[in-house]
Design a protein around this motif. Structure first.
Motif, PDB file in Angstrom:
ATOM      1  N   ARG A 113       0.681  -1.079  -0.129  1.00  0.00           N
ATOM      2  CA  ARG A 113       0.018   0.111   0.040  1.00  0.00           C
ATOM      3  C   ARG A 113       0.793   1.187  -0.060  1.00  0.00           C
ATOM      4  O   ARG A 113       0.489   2.267  -0.812  1.00  0.00           O
ATOM      5  N   LEU A 114       1.916   1.295   0.555  1.00  0.00           N
ATOM      6  CA  LEU A 114       2.770   2.441   0.783  1.00  0.00           C
ATOM      7  C   LEU A 114       3.347   2.627  -0.550  1.00  0.00           C
ATOM      8  O   LEU A 114       3.604   3.680  -0.854  1.00  0.00           O
ATOM      9  N   LEU A 115       3.464   1.587  -1.462  1.00  0.00           N
ATOM     10  CA  LEU A 115       4.084   1.845  -2.656  1.00  0.00           C
ATOM     11  C   LEU A 115       3.022   2.363  -3.652  1.00  0.00           C
ATOM     12  O   LEU A 115       3.490   2.852  -4.644  1.00  0.00           O
ATOM     13  N   GLY A 116       1.943   2.362  -3.327  1.00  0.00           N
ATOM     14  CA  GLY A 116       0.850   2.987  -4.177  1.00  0.00           C
ATOM     15  C   GLY A 116       0.521   2.406  -5.335  1.00  0.00           C
ATOM     16  O   GLY A 116       0.569   1.320  -5.627  1.00  0.00           O
ATOM     17  N   ASP A 117       0.570   3.320  -6.392  1.00  0.00           N
ATOM     18  CA  ASP A 117       0.109   2.854  -7.763  1.00  0.00           C
ATOM     19  C   ASP A 117       1.467   2.355  -8.630  1.00  0.00           C
ATOM     20  O   ASP A 117       1.413   2.311  -9.804  1.00  0.00           O
ATOM     21  N   ASP A 118       2.818   2.351  -7.764  1.00  0.00           N
ATOM     22  CA  ASP A 118       3.852   1.775  -8.496  1.00  0.00           C
ATOM     23  C   ASP A 118       3.517   0.496  -9.393  1.00  0.00           C
ATOM     24  O   ASP A 118       2.904  -0.511  -8.814  1.00  0.00           O
ATOM     25  N   SER A 119       4.339   0.283 -10.657  1.00  0.00           N
ATOM     26  CA  SER A 119       4.010  -0.906 -11.226  1.00  0.00           C
ATOM     27  C   SER A 119       4.448  -2.101 -10.919  1.00  0.00           C
ATOM     28  O   SER A 119       3.496  -3.173 -10.820  1.00  0.00           O
ATOM     29  N   TRP A 120       5.332  -1.980  -9.993  1.00  0.00           N
ATOM     30  CA  TRP A 120       5.922  -3.324  -9.538  1.00  0.00           C
ATOM     31  C   TRP A 120       4.730  -3.792  -8.237  1.00  0.00           C
ATOM     32  O   TRP A 120       4.512  -4.960  -8.249  1.00  0.00           O
ATOM     33  N   ALA A 121       4.350  -2.665  -7.530  1.00  0.00           N
ATOM     34  CA  ALA A 121       3.424  -2.843  -6.402  1.00  0.00           C
ATOM     35  C   ALA A 121       2.091  -3.713  -7.044  1.00  0.00           C
ATOM     36  O   ALA A 121       1.555  -4.628  -6.642  1.00  0.00           O
ATOM     37  N   GLN A 122       1.679  -3.037  -8.108  1.00  0.00           N
ATOM     38  CA  GLN A 122       0.604  -3.497  -8.857  1.00  0.00           C
ATOM     39  C   GLN A 122       0.640  -4.736  -9.184  1.00  0.00           C
ATOM     40  O   GLN A 122      -0.360  -5.609  -9.255  1.00  0.00           O
ATOM     41  N   GLN A 123       1.799  -5.106  -9.929  1.00  0.00           N
ATOM     42  CA  GLN A 123       1.872  -6.765 -10.290  1.00  0.00           C
ATOM     43  C   GLN A 123       1.809  -7.643  -9.287  1.00  0.00           C
ATOM     44  O   GLN A 123       1.346  -8.795  -9.152  1.00  0.00           O
ATOM     45  N   ALA A 124       2.619  -7.074  -7.975  1.00  0.00           N
ATOM     46  CA  ALA A 124       2.520  -8.188  -6.779  1.00  0.00           C
ATOM     47  C   ALA A 124       1.141  -8.129  -6.012  1.00  0.00           C
ATOM     48  O   ALA A 124       0.795  -9.024  -5.412  1.00  0.00           O
ATOM     49  N   CYS A 125       0.176  -7.167  -6.382  1.00  0.00           N
ATOM     50  CA  CYS A 125      -0.929  -7.141  -5.786  1.00  0.00           C
ATOM     51  C   CYS A 125      -1.988  -7.850  -6.652  1.00  0.00           C
ATOM     52  O   CYS A 125      -3.055  -7.747  -6.260  1.00  0.00           O
ATOM     53  N   ALA A 126      -1.670  -8.705  -7.482  1.00  0.00           N
ATOM     54  CA  ALA A 126      -2.625  -9.485  -8.260  1.00  0.00           C
ATOM     55  C   ALA A 126      -3.496 -10.361  -7.159  1.00  0.00           C
ATOM     56  O   ALA A 126      -3.087 -10.743  -6.361  1.00  0.00           O
ATOM     57  N   ALA A 127      -4.714 -10.594  -7.689  1.00  0.00           N
ATOM     58  CA  ALA A 127      -5.629 -11.280  -6.769  1.00  0.00           C
ATOM     59  C   ALA A 127      -5.164 -12.562  -6.103  1.00  0.00           C
ATOM     60  O   ALA A 127      -5.590 -12.878  -5.203  1.00  0.00           O
ATOM     61  N   ASP A 128      -4.652 -13.290  -6.976  1.00  0.00           N
ATOM     62  CA  ASP A 128      -4.127 -14.685  -6.615  1.00  0.00           C
ATOM     63  C   ASP A 128      -2.841 -14.805  -5.859  1.00  0.00           C
ATOM     64  O   ASP A 128      -2.247 -15.963  -5.975  1.00  0.00           O
ATOM     65  N   VAL A 129      -2.074 -13.631  -5.674  1.00  0.00           N
ATOM     66  CA  VAL A 129      -0.924 -13.626  -4.925  1.00  0.00           C
ATOM     67  C   VAL A 129      -1.113 -13.302  -3.650  1.00  0.00           C
ATOM     68  O   VAL A 129      -1.313 -12.072  -3.414  1.00  0.00           O
ATOM     69  N   PRO A 130      -0.972 -13.892  -2.350  1.00  0.00           N
ATOM     70  CA  PRO A 130      -1.077 -13.668  -1.044  1.00  0.00           C
ATOM     71  C   PRO A 130       0.324 -12.700  -0.700  1.00  0.00           C
ATOM     72  O   PRO A 130       1.413 -13.120  -1.194  1.00  0.00           O
ATOM     73  N   PRO A 131      -0.422 -11.643  -0.091  1.00  0.00           N
ATOM     74  CA  PRO A 131       0.838 -10.766   0.084  1.00  0.00           C
ATOM     75  C   PRO A 131       1.633 -11.125   1.318  1.00  0.00           C
ATOM     76  O   PRO A 131       1.396 -11.992   2.156  1.00  0.00           O
ATOM     77  N   SER A 132       2.997 -10.787   1.252  1.00  0.00           N
ATOM     78  CA  SER A 132       3.762 -11.076   2.265  1.00  0.00           C
ATOM     79  C   SER A 132       5.126 -10.205   2.552  1.00  0.00           C
ATOM     80  O   SER A 132       5.084  -9.295   1.502  1.00  0.00           O
ATOM     81  N   LEU A 133       5.833 -10.340   3.418  1.00  0.00           N
ATOM     82  CA  LEU A 133       6.774  -9.098   3.584  1.00  0.00           C
ATOM     83  C   LEU A 133       7.763  -9.351   2.893  1.00  0.00           C
ATOM     84  O   LEU A 133       8.420  -8.194   2.326  1.00  0.00           O
ATOM     85  N   PRO A 134       8.274 -10.428   2.403  1.00  0.00           N
ATOM     86  CA  PRO A 134       9.177 -10.749   1.350  1.00  0.00           C
ATOM     87  C   PRO A 134       8.846 -10.131   0.217  1.00  0.00           C
ATOM     88  O   PRO A 134       9.697  -9.533  -0.749  1.00  0.00           O
ATOM     89  N   LEU A 135       7.455 -10.412  -0.280  1.00  0.00           N
ATOM     90  CA  LEU A 135       6.968  -9.722  -1.469  1.00  0.00           C
ATOM     91  C   LEU A 135       6.996  -8.333  -1.542  1.00  0.00           C
ATOM     92  O   LEU A 135       7.512  -7.723  -2.793  1.00  0.00           O
ATOM     93  N   GLY A 136       6.589  -7.657  -0.339  1.00  0.00           N
ATOM     94  CA  GLY A 136       6.615  -6.309  -0.213  1.00  0.00           C
ATOM     95  C   GLY A 136       8.064  -5.656  -0.463  1.00  0.00           C
ATOM     96  O   GLY A 136       8.459  -4.562  -1.191  1.00  0.00           O
ATOM     97  N   PHE A 137       9.252  -6.250  -0.054  1.00  0.00           N
ATOM     98  CA  PHE A 137      10.518  -5.944  -0.022  1.00  0.00           C
ATOM     99  C   PHE A 137      10.849  -6.108  -1.489  1.00  0.00           C
ATOM    100  O   PHE A 137      11.765  -5.428  -2.002  1.00  0.00           O
ATOM    101  N   ALA A 138      10.562  -7.125  -2.239  1.00  0.00           N
ATOM    102  CA  ALA A 138      10.956  -7.483  -3.563  1.00  0.00           C
ATOM    103  C   ALA A 138      10.283  -6.365  -4.432  1.00  0.00           C
ATOM    104  O   ALA A 138      11.013  -5.732  -5.162  1.00  0.00           O
TER     105      ALA A 138
END
Length: 228
Positions: A113-138
């Motif tokens: 959420r902190l990354l907002g509408d950044d394209s990498w964050a949007q890719q990581a926020c796909a519906a079938d990808v569970p969020p995690s801290l390593p994913l957020g750092f990636a």
């Protein structure tokens, strides 16, 4: 100042930003089982805190979190959605207590959420990808232009600093003891960061049963300073 020097300074600042306890995702509110370890008498002083923290660094962070951060980052960088989903679910399944899984999900979602509408964050926020801290750092590492090793170092240092802060509050320990704990963990942290990209798929996985038990017990601990 030449462009290369300025770019290096920006990368360093972004790495410090990602590792900072001021990052507004709430990591400071979790002890990851350390509070229960103190309550049960497993961790009682600086020496036992060092054993607990450095043990987890070697057996959990170095063997699971960091190599999976590498895989998630590379899947994002190559737009390999299938591998992004696979490794995200692998990480979720590897969290041995509900408390760990919930912490990972909430901190990761907060960073994305902190990354907002950044394209990498949007890719990581796909519906079938569970969020995690390593994913957020990636995603943050890619969004902020960090080399892979810088993102790994930021993750490991952030975890280490939070654990030392939790030890200082719960045992309790003084600030000088906290600095000694940080100093003592520098070499194993650097080794973990350096080795993480080379860990094979078959060698992934944390081996810290006492840690998992402590996290599970913390969920129902009667009095707590830290979030469950």
């Amino acid at each position: 100042m030449d462009i290369t020097t300025m770019n290096d300074a920006v990368v360093l600042c972004q790495t410090l930003r990602l590792a900072s306890p001021a990052l507004p995702i709430g990591a400071y509110s979790y002890s990851q089982g350390l509070e229960t370890a103190v309550a049960k008498g497993w961790v009682v002083d600086e020496s036992t805190a060092r054993d607990w923290i450095e043990g987890l660094l070697r057996l959990a962070i170095a063997r699971l979190d960091l190599p999976l951060l590498v895989r998630l980052r590379r899947a994002l960088a190559t737009h390999d959605h299938a591998r992004l989903v696979f490794w995200s679910h692998y990480l979720r399944a590897s969290r041995e207590a509900r408390e760990l899984a919930d912490e990972d999900r909430m901190l990761g979602a907060g960073l994305l959420r902190l990354l907002g509408d950044d394209s990498w964050a949007q890719q990581a926020c796909a519906a079938d990808v569970p969020p995690s801290l390593p994913l957020g750092f990636a995603a943050a590492g890619l969004a902020w232009g960090l080399p892979e090793q810088a993102a790994l170092t930021a993750y490991a240092w952030s975890w280490l600093e939070n654990q030392v802060a939790a030890a200082m509050k719960t045992i309790p320990l003084g600030q000088s003891a906290g600095q000694r704990l940080l100093s003592g963990a520098l070499e194993p942290l650097a080794r973990a960061v350096t080795c993480a990209p080379g860990i094979a798929d078959d060698d992934l996985g944390a081996l810290a049963p006492g840690f998992a038990i402590a996290c599970a017990h913390h969920e129902t601990q009667y009095t707590r300073l830290f979030r469950s």
